[in-house]
Structure formats: structure tokens, C-alpha cells
Design an enzyme around this catalytic site. Structure first.
Site, mmCIF file in Angstrom:
data_model
loop_
_atom_site.group_PDB
_atom_site.id
_atom_site.type_symbol
_atom_site.label_atom_id
_atom_site.label_comp_id
_atom_site.label_asym_id
_atom_site.label_seq_id
_atom_site.Cartn_x
_atom_site.Cartn_y
_atom_site.Cartn_z
ATOM 1 N N GLU A 79 -1.066 -3.946 11.604
ATOM 2 C CA GLU A 79 -1.512 -3.028 12.403
ATOM 3 C C GLU A 79 -1.567 -3.253 13.905
ATOM 4 O O GLU A 79 -2.619 -3.500 14.638
ATOM 5 C CB GLU A 79 -2.963 -2.748 12.103
ATOM 6 C CG GLU A 79 -3.410 -2.317 10.731
ATOM 7 C CD GLU A 79 -4.764 -1.750 10.568
ATOM 8 O OE1 GLU A 79 -5.672 -1.873 11.579
ATOM 9 O OE2 GLU A 79 -5.193 -1.477 9.691
ATOM 10 N N GLU A 111 -3.656 -1.774 2.910
ATOM 11 C CA GLU A 111 -5.264 -1.665 2.883
ATOM 12 C C GLU A 111 -5.841 -0.093 2.852
ATOM 13 O O GLU A 111 -5.207 0.580 3.089
ATOM 14 C CB GLU A 111 -5.807 -1.749 4.398
ATOM 15 C CG GLU A 111 -5.610 -3.519 4.662
ATOM 16 C CD GLU A 111 -6.186 -3.710 6.188
ATOM 17 O OE1 GLU A 111 -6.858 -2.994 6.681
ATOM 18 O OE2 GLU A 111 -5.507 -4.840 6.853
HETATM 19 C C1 PNW Z 1 -8.301 -2.788 9.553
HETATM 20 N N1 PNW Z 1 -9.692 1.689 14.243
HETATM 21 O O1 PNW Z 1 -8.909 -2.868 10.896
HETATM 22 C C2 PNW Z 1 -7.904 -4.311 9.746
HETATM 23 O O2 PNW Z 1 -6.538 -4.484 9.155
HETATM 24 C C3 PNW Z 1 -8.820 -5.192 8.857
HETATM 25 O O3 PNW Z 1 -9.045 -6.396 9.358
HETATM 26 C C4 PNW Z 1 -10.286 -4.523 8.852
HETATM 27 O O4 PNW Z 1 -11.121 -5.334 8.406
HETATM 28 C C5 PNW Z 1 -10.152 -3.279 8.378
HETATM 29 O O5 PNW Z 1 -9.373 -2.566 8.830
HETATM 30 C C6 PNW Z 1 -11.521 -2.326 8.451
HETATM 31 O O6 PNW Z 1 -11.775 -2.174 9.668
HETATM 32 C C7 PNW Z 1 -9.264 -1.616 11.571
HETATM 33 O O7 PNW Z 1 -10.473 1.659 14.989
HETATM 34 C C8 PNW Z 1 -10.026 -1.771 12.751
HETATM 35 O O8 PNW Z 1 -8.825 2.456 13.874
HETATM 36 C C9 PNW Z 1 -10.374 -0.655 13.553
HETATM 37 C C10 PNW Z 1 -9.492 0.479 13.062
HETATM 38 C C11 PNW Z 1 -8.625 0.500 12.216
HETATM 39 C C12 PNW Z 1 -8.584 -0.666 11.304
#
Ligand code: PNW
Length: 477
Positions: free
Chosen positions: A172, A378
Site C-alpha cells: 500500500e 488483504e
Molecule cells: C491496511 N485508509 O491499512 C494495512 O495494510 C494494514 O497494515 C492495516 O492494519 C489494515 O489495512 C487495516 O487498517 C490501511 O485509510 C490503513 O484507507 C488505512 C487505510 C487503508 C488501509
């Protein structure tokens, strides 16, 4: 077609990979052991006000010491694959120069443990934990960071390439660039939109250079991919203004990465939209070719769709994009766009549950990258799980979430998509970044006082799916 018969059992192709995912900083702990130095997430989480309750990953779920127990749990759950990330500053404490053997040894032990149980390791090289020394030298807005990443990729590729077949360069990069350098809700917490666009380019460059470095040191059978949190961006209406808003956010969420990575070019409309912030002169001749490396697969992370419309920049409406509560937007040059809450039930993150978005995302990349195998690297949900008096953890909402989203994956396969596997986020409860330990994404419950692990009912449900290749009814657990 088969995909529209609701009564049909949801059965997956026999080779479909059933996995679960984690990342280093969210689970390992042991932050000062065996030569590891601080990453930007150590610094950030220890800065007052940056994470809920001041939570940090010093101990996390102590996976560094409990990895054997955790792999045994994975085996019990019948997982076919496990996606984890390597902590850069465990391997290369200053972000440059020779590797620390003890750091590499940990990952070798973990991989050997997985292989001994027949679980396929899938390695992510970078899940957001830049060595602090590299941030002090400028971080991702600085071009040199991409070259440092390539060196690190080569080190890890040399150490594990003989036993790990499935590789991902970055997780990401959108979060690294725009939550890290524009909204500042993630480490390193900077709020400089122009710098965030440079960061995005250097992350792309890091991916390209890293992919080449991996290939130069690994057996040809190994696969190289990247995990993108490609957003599903929907316009509030079909008006030209709302369609333009959706286009802009799609460029800033998706095109900025898959443009160069898959097609060797940034979208023309992205250059136009961001002209007030940058002339993009940090993109040097030849960069786009370096970034556009052939890939063996694409990883997609999906949680929830986005709903956008045109907005009056002067109105300063509060954002409802689910990206935290910073006054600074993670969307550079987009104060003419408003975000709306998608209707429907939500998870504990406030993210609307919408499996149709996952189907849409997969079909989009099936068109965008024909012939490229896809993995859902994920997908999952946070709920406020509690241990019942019988000692069990019942999480029917998570079971329903998984059933809905895996059904969407199966529909996409029926519609012609080449989805090879699914990694549930997350194997176990862990440090949910700026939300700290308050948000539980795990299929396995962790008691943070004792660090005891208890598989939730969703874990048992998922184990049954993995074992049979067919989704059990949601009431089955
Ligand atoms: C992802 N957003 O995080 C990550 O790859 C993981 O480490 C995390 O724990 C998981 O999703 C759950 O949040 C994100 O703001 C964090 O769009 C923020 C965003 C998207 C994914």
C-alpha cells in the site's frame, strides 16, 4: 450463470490459496533486540498524541518470541499461506550497508517453521517501517531512499530467495505517501502535499528497482508482485462535475501507482490536477521504464469503497473518507472534492461493508492488467470482540463479512478473473497503527494482558473454508 445462483454452494478452484496476513511492526515487538534500530513507526508511536492511548509496538503481540506458537496456530487453522513483512531496520539498522545476520536469521527460522508445516510464506519487503535514519536523510520524498530500498531488497532476496517463492515489494504505497507525508496520520507524520507526491514517485521507483534487484538474485521460479490498496471510487451522481471528482480521486488513489507500474506512464489528468503543487521535475528520464517492470502477479487490498462528489473548496466540509481525523487531507490538490459516507452497515473502523466493491475492483484490474494473476492480499474487518464466559470469542459479524467478500471473489472468478488466493487481514489482533490496540482485525483473539491467543469463531469458520475449498454457511459456527 453459475455466479447468479444464490443456492449454489460457493466452491473455489482446488489450487486457490487460503492465507492470512500480518506485518512486522504490528506484531513482532522486540524492537531493541538483536541489533534492530528505530523505524519511523517507533518514533511516531512514541510521539505524544500520534496514536490512540499512546499505544506503540514495543511488545505488540510478541511474535518475535512466539513465532513457533503462531505458526502452530496457522497449521491448526489449515492455512495454505502466510503473508508477513520484514522489518527493514532489523536487517539493515541504518538503512544502508551490510546486513545484520541475527535479523535475517529470525526470518529464516520463521520461514523454515512455515515450510515444515506446509504453509507457503509470502514476503512483503516494506510494510511502512522505514529505518529512522533514512527518514532523517529526507525519507521517501528523497530520491536516494528508492536506491536504498533496492539494496535492502537484494539483501533479503539473497537470504530467503531459496525458500520463499512469493514476493511483494511494497504494501500500500498510497498509505506511505499520502497518510505519511500529506495528512500525517501515519509515520513520519509530515503534512506537505508536494512532498507526498514526490514520495509517491520514489515509492514507485523503489518498487521497480526492488523488483529488478530481487530478480537478479533469486531463482527464476519465484514471483514478484506489489500490494496496492486500490480504491473503488464511485461518483455520488452522474453529473459531469461528480464524474470529474471521481476521476481525480481515482488518479490520486490508483492511477498514481498502477499508471507507472502497469503501463509505464502517469495519467495525463494527474499531471494537470496537481500542477499547482509540482511540475513533476523529480521524474527523471528513464524512471518510468525502471518502474514498469514485468510483474508475476498483483496484490489487491480491499476494505471499503469511496463515494465522492464535486465540492465548493470554500465550504470546507468535514471529510468523511475514513482516513483519520487530521485537518490535513491525504488527497493533494483535491479540496474541490467532497467525500461521503457510503450507506450500509459499518465495521468498528466506520468503514461501510460492501462486498460488491471487491468484485468491482477485481474486474477492473482484470481489464487493466489482462493476463496478470491477482491475489487479494488483504481483506477483513475490525469488531469489538470480547471473550465470552465460556472462554470463546464469538464474532458472527466477521464471519458474515468474510462470507460476503469471499463470495464476491468467487463471483469474480466465475466472471473470468484470475484470482489465485486470498489473505485474510489479519491472522491475529495487533497494533492497528494510529488506532493502537483498540481495533481488533484478527481471526485469532489476543489478550493483551497475557498475550494468550484464542481463535475466534471466524477462525474456525475460515479453517473449514480452507480445508474444504467451500464456504460454510454463516450459521455453521
Ligand atoms: C491496511 N485508509 O491499512 C494495512 O495494510 C494494514 O497494515 C492495516 O492494519 C489494515 O489495512 C487495516 O487498517 C490501511 O485509510 C490503513 O484507507 C488505512 C487505510 C487503508 C488501509
Amino acid at each position: 450463470p453459475d455466479s447468479e445462483n444464490p443456492a449454489a454452494a460457493v466452491t473455489f478452484p482446488p489450487a486457490f490459496l487460503w492465507g492470512a496476513a500480518t506485518s512486522a511492526y504490528q506484531i513482532e515487538g522486540a524492537v531493541r533486540e538483536d541489533g534492530r534500530t528505530p523505524s519511523i513507526w517507533d518514533t511516531f508511536s512514541h510521539t505524544p498524541g500520534k496514536t490512540a492511548g499512546g499505544d506503540h509496538g514495543d511488545i505488540a503481540v510478541d511474535h518475535y518470541h512466539r513465532y513457533r506458537e503462531d505458526v502452530a496456530l496457522m497449521a491448526e487453522l489449515g492455512l495454505g499461506a502466510y503473508r508477513f513483512s520484514v522489518s527493514w531496520s532489523r536487517v539493515q539498522p541504518t538503512g544502508r550497508g551490510p546486513a545484520v545476520q541475527k535479523g535475517l536469521d529470525f526470518y529464516r527460522r520463521l520461514v523454515d517453521e512455515l515450510l515444515s508445516k506446509g504453509i507457503r510464506p509470502a514476503v512483503t519487503l516494506y510494510h511502512w517501517d522505514l529505518p529512522q535514519e533514512l527518514e532523517d536523510a529526507g525519507g521517501w520524498p528523497e530520491r536516494d531512499t528508492a536506491y536504498r530500498f533496492a539494496e535492502y531488497a537484494q539483501i533479503v532476496g539473497e537470504a530467503l530467495g531459496d525458500r520463499v517463492e512469493q514476493w511483494m515489494t511494497l504494501n500500500e504505497p498510497w498509505c506511505s505517501a499520502f497518510l505519511g507525508y500529506a495528512s500525517g496520520v501515519h509515520a513520519p507524520g509530515r503534512t506537505d502535499p508536494a512532498a507526498s507526491l514526490r514520495a509517491a514517485h520514489h515509492l514507485n521507483l523503489a518498487h521497480g528497482l526492488g523488483a529488478s534487484a530481487l530478480r537478479s538474485v533469486m531463482p527464476a521460479r519465484n514471483t514478484v508482485a506489489i500490494s496496492l490498496n486500490s480504491s473503488v471510487v464511485r461518483p455520488l451522481s452522474q453529473s459531469p462535475a461528480d464524474l470529474a471528482a471521481a476521476r481525480k480521486i481515482d488518479d490520486l488513489a490508483n492511477g498514481v501507482f498502477h499508471g507507472p507500474i502497469l503501463h509505464g506512464a502517469y495519467p495525463e489528468s494527474l499531471y494537470v490536477a496537481t500542477a499547482e503543487l509540482t511540475d513533476w521535475n523529480h521524474v527523471l528520464d528513464g524512471d518510468l521504464t525502471l518502474i514498469n517492470q514485468p510483474l508475476d502477479a498483483l496484490g489487491l487490498n480491499y476494505y471499503t469503497p469511496s463515494l465522492v462528489s464535486a465540492a465548493d473548496p470554500a465550504a470546507k466540509e468535514p471529510r468523511a473518507d475514513g482516513h483519520g481525523s487530521s485537518d490535513h487531507s491525504p488527497w493533494p490538490a483535491a479540496d474541490d472534492v467532497a467525500f461521503h459516507q457510503t450507506p450500509g452497515d459499518r465495521t468498528e473502523m466506520g468503514w461501510t461493508i460492501d462486498p460488491t466493491g471487491l468484485h468491482e475492483l477485481i474486474m477492473r484490474y482484470t481489464r487493466e492488467a489482462p493476463g496478470l494473476p491477482l491475489y487479494i492480499t488483504e481483506n477483513g474487518a475490525a469488531y469489538d470482540d470480547k471473550v465470552d464466559s465460556d472462554g470463546r470469542v464469538h464474532d458472527p459479524e466477521r464471519v458474515a463479512y468474510l462470507h460476503g467478500h469471499l463470495s464476491a471473489v468467487r463471483r469474480a472468478i466465475a466472471d473470468g478473473a484470475d484470482v489465485r488466493g486470498y489473505f485474510l487481514w489479519s491472522l491475529m489482533d495487533n497494533f492497528e497503527w494510529s488506532y493502537g490496540y483498540g481495533k481488533r482485525f484478527g481471526a485469532v483473539y489476543v489478550d493483551y494482558a497475557t498475550l494468550e491467543r484464542t481463535p475466534k469463531s471466524s477462525a474456525h469458520w475460515y479453517a473449514r473454508a480452507a480445508r474444504t475449498g467451500t464456504l460454510p454457511e454463516v450459521e455453521a459456527v
